[in-house]
Write a protein that holds these residues in place. Structure first.
Motif, PDB file in Angstrom:
ATOM      1  N   LEU A   1     -61.853  11.949  34.807  1.00  0.00           N
ATOM      2  CA  LEU A   1     -60.432  12.233  35.027  1.00  0.00           C
ATOM      3  C   LEU A   1     -60.023  13.518  34.337  1.00  0.00           C
ATOM      4  O   LEU A   1     -59.331  14.369  34.908  1.00  0.00           O
ATOM      5  CB  LEU A   1     -59.590  11.054  34.535  1.00  0.00           C
ATOM      6  N   ILE A   2     -60.447  13.677  33.087  1.00  0.00           N
ATOM      7  CA  ILE A   2     -60.088  14.891  32.341  1.00  0.00           C
ATOM      8  C   ILE A   2     -60.711  16.118  32.980  1.00  0.00           C
ATOM      9  O   ILE A   2     -60.072  17.182  33.091  1.00  0.00           O
ATOM     10  CB  ILE A   2     -60.526  14.742  30.876  1.00  0.00           C
TER      11      ILE A   2
ATOM     12  N   PHE B   1     -52.770   9.837  36.734  1.00  0.00           N
ATOM     13  CA  PHE B   1     -53.160   9.054  35.555  1.00  0.00           C
ATOM     14  C   PHE B   1     -53.089   7.557  35.813  1.00  0.00           C
ATOM     15  O   PHE B   1     -53.594   6.767  35.017  1.00  0.00           O
ATOM     16  CB  PHE B   1     -52.242   9.399  34.375  1.00  0.00           C
ATOM     17  N   GLN B   2     -52.455   7.161  36.890  1.00  0.00           N
ATOM     18  CA  GLN B   2     -52.304   5.732  37.135  1.00  0.00           C
ATOM     19  C   GLN B   2     -53.634   4.988  37.228  1.00  0.00           C
ATOM     20  O   GLN B   2     -53.738   3.863  36.733  1.00  0.00           O
ATOM     21  CB  GLN B   2     -51.480   5.519  38.405  1.00  0.00           C
ATOM     22  N   PRO B   3     -54.675   5.563  37.868  1.00  0.00           N
ATOM     23  CA  PRO B   3     -55.960   4.837  37.858  1.00  0.00           C
ATOM     24  C   PRO B   3     -56.478   4.548  36.460  1.00  0.00           C
ATOM     25  O   PRO B   3     -57.118   3.520  36.231  1.00  0.00           O
ATOM     26  CB  PRO B   3     -56.892   5.783  38.623  1.00  0.00           C
ATOM     27  N   LEU B   4     -56.202   5.441  35.492  1.00  0.00           N
ATOM     28  CA  LEU B   4     -56.639   5.211  34.115  1.00  0.00           C
ATOM     29  C   LEU B   4     -55.895   4.029  33.511  1.00  0.00           C
ATOM     30  O   LEU B   4     -56.495   3.169  32.859  1.00  0.00           O
ATOM     31  CB  LEU B   4     -56.410   6.471  33.284  1.00  0.00           C
TER      32      LEU B   4
ATOM     33  N   LEU C   1     -55.425  21.796  36.804  1.00  0.00           N
ATOM     34  CA  LEU C   1     -54.491  22.567  35.977  1.00  0.00           C
ATOM     35  C   LEU C   1     -54.888  24.033  35.916  1.00  0.00           C
ATOM     36  O   LEU C   1     -54.034  24.921  35.871  1.00  0.00           O
ATOM     37  CB  LEU C   1     -54.428  21.972  34.567  1.00  0.00           C
ATOM     38  N   THR C   2     -56.193  24.297  35.908  1.00  0.00           N
ATOM     39  CA  THR C   2     -56.644  25.703  35.925  1.00  0.00           C
ATOM     40  C   THR C   2     -56.212  26.385  37.207  1.00  0.00           C
ATOM     41  O   THR C   2     -55.756  27.530  37.210  1.00  0.00           O
ATOM     42  CB  THR C   2     -58.169  25.758  35.776  1.00  0.00           C
TER      43      THR C   2
ATOM     44  N   GLN D   1     -66.614   7.074  30.730  1.00  0.00           N
ATOM     45  CA  GLN D   1     -67.055   7.888  31.866  1.00  0.00           C
ATOM     46  C   GLN D   1     -65.896   8.172  32.822  1.00  0.00           C
ATOM     47  O   GLN D   1     -65.721   9.301  33.305  1.00  0.00           O
ATOM     48  CB  GLN D   1     -68.173   7.172  32.614  1.00  0.00           C
ATOM     49  N   VAL D   2     -65.082   7.117  33.068  1.00  0.00           N
ATOM     50  CA  VAL D   2     -63.939   7.307  33.969  1.00  0.00           C
ATOM     51  C   VAL D   2     -62.960   8.302  33.381  1.00  0.00           C
ATOM     52  O   VAL D   2     -62.450   9.198  34.060  1.00  0.00           O
ATOM     53  CB  VAL D   2     -63.245   5.954  34.231  1.00  0.00           C
TER      54      VAL D   2
END
Length: 343
Positions: free
Chosen positions: A203-204, A149-152, A211-212, A198-199
């Motif tokens: 990411l999601i 998550f750091q890039p976000l 996670l899957t 978009q980013v």
């Protein structure tokens, strides 16, 4: 009037009793659910892990995804290891070759103890058996995953985040900050996040895929990690041999370079001489053609001469020359100038 009162009193008592019984049963079921307990005879075992973070008393013990027991204790053991005490239903036989692995129950961080039974049948383990460190596997570290998550966070303006935090604190402390200011900063922060839609979407999407994969562990992933660990261990054991090989390869490279350096001048001369030879052959094209045309006939005749053995059989048909006569010799030499077999 007294009968109606008695009936009402009786109905009230019955309702109260029913309510109490239902409440007690519901409380019992809820307590059992919270404790995550199960009924039936159980056998206690122990397992040593290098890391048992987030594993708590009461967590599930599963075999092939089916709950068969409960974790009854987690404590520090020898050599800074975590000793996990757990129970397993007596209906499940744990045999030699069984291994224990910590897995994530969900993405929140809850874990459970998975028992991996061997494919081949073996001797049943004794009650109280301790699974050593070689027979256990700790859970994956999700901290590395969530660091993604750091890039976000890098795309967010720190000043907007700080202003929003200050406004929220001021509102709850009653220091005069207005709701309009709070909403304004919230809108500014929301706009900044919306510009990176978009980013965030990518990411999601990537996080959902990861996670899957984590929530549905497969044997292929386990086999890949195990094989990679064996490969790295093998390379570590052979590091001296590999180092010696690399040194030998370096020496070989230097030797080849020296050989090419030494052979460059002679090779250049050979190439130049080859050019001269090609020119001479081109100039003598007629001679070469005549030689190649008569070569089969010559080889056939040589074959006949050498067909008697490992020698060449020649007959002298004629001799022409002058031999001086010795003084006083009046006879003949005894050699005929032309042999009869050649006539």
């Amino acid at each position: 009037m007294s009968k109606k009162r008695d009936l009402r009193f009786t109905a009230t008592v019955v309702k109260s009793i029913v309510f109490v019984v239902v409440t007690v049963l519901a409380t019992t079921v809820l307590a059992g659910t919270i404790r995550n307990s199960s009924s039936g005879a159980k056998t206690e075992y122990r397992a040593l892990f290098s890391d048992a973070t987030s594993l708590n008393e009461g967590d599930d013990v599963r075999v092939s995804g089916v709950k068969v027991g409960t974790v009854t204790g987690v404590e520090v053991a020898k050599d800074r290891l975590a000793e996990v005490t757990f129970t397993v239903s007596r209906d499940v036989d744990l045999t030699e070759g069984t291994s224990a692995e910590l897995r994530f129950r969900n993405v929140v961080g809850q874990r459970y103890l998975n028992i991996e039974l061997p494919q081949r049948e073996g001797t049943t383990l004794e009650p109280g058996h301790t699974f050593e460190l070689a027979d256990t596997t700790p859970a994956l570290d999700l901290t590395v995953l969530f660091n993604g998550f750091q890039p976000l966070f890098k795309f967010l303006d720190p000043e907007d985040v700080n202003d929003l935090s200050a406004q929220i604190i001021a509102v709850f402390q009653g220091e005069g900050a207005t709701v309009d200011g709070l909403l304004s900063n919230t809108a500014s922060l929301t706009s900044a996040i919306a510009e990176k839609d978009q980013v965030i979407g990518e990411l999601i999407t990537n996080l959902n895929t990861v996670l899957t994969t984590i929530s549905n562990p497969s044997d292929q992933l386990d086999t890949t990690i195990t094989t990679l660990q064996q490969l790295v261990s093998g390379l570590a054991e052979d590091r001296k041999v590999i180092g010696g090989t690399l040194e030998g390869l370096g020496d070989l490279t230097v030797s080849v370079a020296d050989l090419l350096e030494e052979g460059r001048a002679p090779l250049k001369g050979s190439i130049a001489a080859l050019g001269d030879l090609s020119g001479n052959l081109a100039d003598s094209e007629e001679v070469i053609d005549d030689f190649l045309a008569t070569l089969p006939t010559k080889l056939d005749r040589l074959g006949r001469v050498a067909s008697y053995g490992s020698w060449l059989n020649f007959y002298v048909c004629s001799i022409d020359g002058r031999i001086p006569m010795p003084e006083g010799y009046m006879g003949e030499l005894g050699v005929k100038p032309i042999a009869e077999r050649c006539l």
